[in-house]
Design an enzyme around this catalytic site. Structure first.
Site, PDB file in Angstrom:
ATOM      1  N   ARG A 223     -21.233  43.394 -14.349  1.00  0.00           N
ATOM      2  CA  ARG A 223     -22.088  42.256 -14.682  1.00  0.00           C
ATOM      3  C   ARG A 223     -23.538  42.624 -14.368  1.00  0.00           C
ATOM      4  O   ARG A 223     -23.816  43.332 -13.383  1.00  0.00           O
ATOM      5  CB  ARG A 223     -21.688  41.028 -13.860  1.00  0.00           C
ATOM      6  CG  ARG A 223     -20.422  40.344 -14.363  1.00  0.00           C
ATOM      7  CD  ARG A 223     -20.634  39.664 -15.718  1.00  0.00           C
ATOM      8  NE  ARG A 223     -19.490  38.917 -16.194  1.00  0.00           N
ATOM      9  CZ  ARG A 223     -18.589  39.381 -17.069  1.00  0.00           C
ATOM     10  NH1 ARG A 223     -18.684  40.600 -17.553  1.00  0.00           N
ATOM     11  NH2 ARG A 223     -17.607  38.602 -17.480  1.00  0.00           N
ATOM     12  N   HIS A 271     -23.393  44.069 -24.369  1.00  0.00           N
ATOM     13  CA  HIS A 271     -22.165  43.474 -23.800  1.00  0.00           C
ATOM     14  C   HIS A 271     -21.019  43.483 -24.814  1.00  0.00           C
ATOM     15  O   HIS A 271     -20.461  42.431 -25.143  1.00  0.00           O
ATOM     16  CB  HIS A 271     -22.452  42.044 -23.304  1.00  0.00           C
ATOM     17  CG  HIS A 271     -21.455  41.565 -22.295  1.00  0.00           C
ATOM     18  ND1 HIS A 271     -21.781  40.765 -21.231  1.00  0.00           N
ATOM     19  CD2 HIS A 271     -20.111  41.780 -22.180  1.00  0.00           C
ATOM     20  CE1 HIS A 271     -20.696  40.488 -20.525  1.00  0.00           C
ATOM     21  NE2 HIS A 271     -19.670  41.102 -21.086  1.00  0.00           N
TER      22      HIS A 271
END
Ligand code: NDP
Ligand code: OXD
Length: 308
Positions: A223, A271
């Site tokens: 993350r 992502h």
């Protein structure tokens, strides 16, 4: 026992069709059906719905993704279970991505991409055989362990680090803060597959980079908030970190003009290491609904106090 699918209409309708075959007894509704809140027992969603308290009989929130940090600060009533996605399809995508990233760094791809932009035809360096290089994976969960398996056939030396002890054939394992130095000390490639928790926020910082051998490489697929961006830029400038592949950033997307967009030592992707496809989600979801009905533990049940 109604499942409410809280996703866009087209994907939701497609998933409902798949579930009709995979979980035939299960009643499935979309937001557009305007369901009776009292009937809703489970919700499948990427984010916490603002009106969660409308569902007095809610038993489970199923996350559309593997990471669940977005749910943990939220007002999930105590008795409601939180279940993250574990799916062979998702795992296979992460194996592909990390293999691609490690091999790209092993074979100096960022430098060759930069040379091409300047029309330079020149060998950067002869890469050492894979067997002379060590890949370390932070996070030995579903994805970290699978990634180590995917890297094994190339012959890399393999290490892993987690919160608790793990024994994995052919992988040198370390755990806890006390094991971090030993884990980092001889890595050529650091792969990050940690969940975002208070302990892992900002973990990729100057102090950690300094504990790597000079010229190590980073693959960040956890993350964005785990990385201190200025510390990475400084480590790239000093040569402490040679190059990085980043799939996650903070924020997402990065603002225009951010240095990561143009830094030739960084390969940046938006992502996409894993993309949750409805087809990959349906099977595990149907199985978990069956387990719930039988009173069994569900796969991917999150320990909320632990944060993952
Ligand atoms: P798991 O929950 O299965 O595994 C998490 C691992 O991290 C465990 O091995 C755990 O240790 C370890 N860990 C957690 N906290 C710490 C800590 N403080 N110190 C050391 N180790 C720690 O997660 P997954 O493997 O399924 O996924 C990992 C993460 O990958 C997700 O949370 C998500 O953030 C990210 N992800 C990114 C995607 C992308 O597209 N870029 C897609 C999917 C996921 P232990 O085993 O001891 O409990
Ligand atoms: C996930 C992700 O957590 O895509 O599933 O990042």
């Amino acid at each position: 026992m109604t499942l409410l699918i809280n996703m866009d209409e087209a994907r939701g309708a497609h998933l409902r069709k798949l579930l009709a075959d995979l979980a035939p007894g299960q009643k499935v509704v979309l937001q557009s059906d305007d369901p009776d809140p009292a009937q809703v027992r489970h919700i499948l969603t990427w984010l916490v719905p603002e009106d969660l308290n409308r569902y007095p009989n809610l038993a489970t929130v199923f996350s559309v993704g593997a990471g669940v940090e977005q749910f943990l600060g939220a007002e999930l009533p105590d008795g409601v279970g939180l279940v993250r996605l574990i799916s062979p399809g998702l795992t296979a995508m992460m194996q592909e991505y990390v293999t691609m990233a490690v091999l790209a760094l092993h074979r100096h791809l960022p430098a060759y991409i930069d040379q091409r932009a300047h029309q330079v035809w020149k060998m950067v360096a002869i890469p050492p055989p894979a067997g002379y290089r060590r890949v370390g994976v932070m996070g030995l969960g579903e994805l970290g362990r699978a990634v180590l398996e995917a890297l094994r056939p190339f012959g890399f030396q393999l290490s892993g680090w987690a919160r608790s002890p793990h024994a994995i054939d052919g992988v040198e394992t370390f755990h806890g803060p006390q094991g971090l130095d030993g884990f980092l000390a001889d890595l050529d490639f650091l792969v990050v597959l940690l969940p975002l928790t208070p302990e892992t926020t900002g973990i990729l910082n100057a102090d950690l980079f300094a504990r790597l051998p000079k010229g190590a490489h980073l693959v960040q697929v956890g993350r964005g908030r785990q990385l201190v961006q200025d510390d990475l830029l400084a480590a790239l400038d000093s040569g402490q970190v040679a190059a990085a592949v980043l799939d996650v950033t903070d924020p997402e997307p990065l603002p225009q003009g951010h240095p990561f967009w143009t830094d030739p030592r960084i390969i940046l992707t938006p992502h996409i290491a894993c993309i949750t496809q409805v087809e990959a989600l349906a099977g595990p979801l149907a199985e978990n609904l069956r387990r719930f009905d039988r009173g069994e533990a569900m796969s991917g049940a999150v320990k909320r106090t632990r944060g993952y």
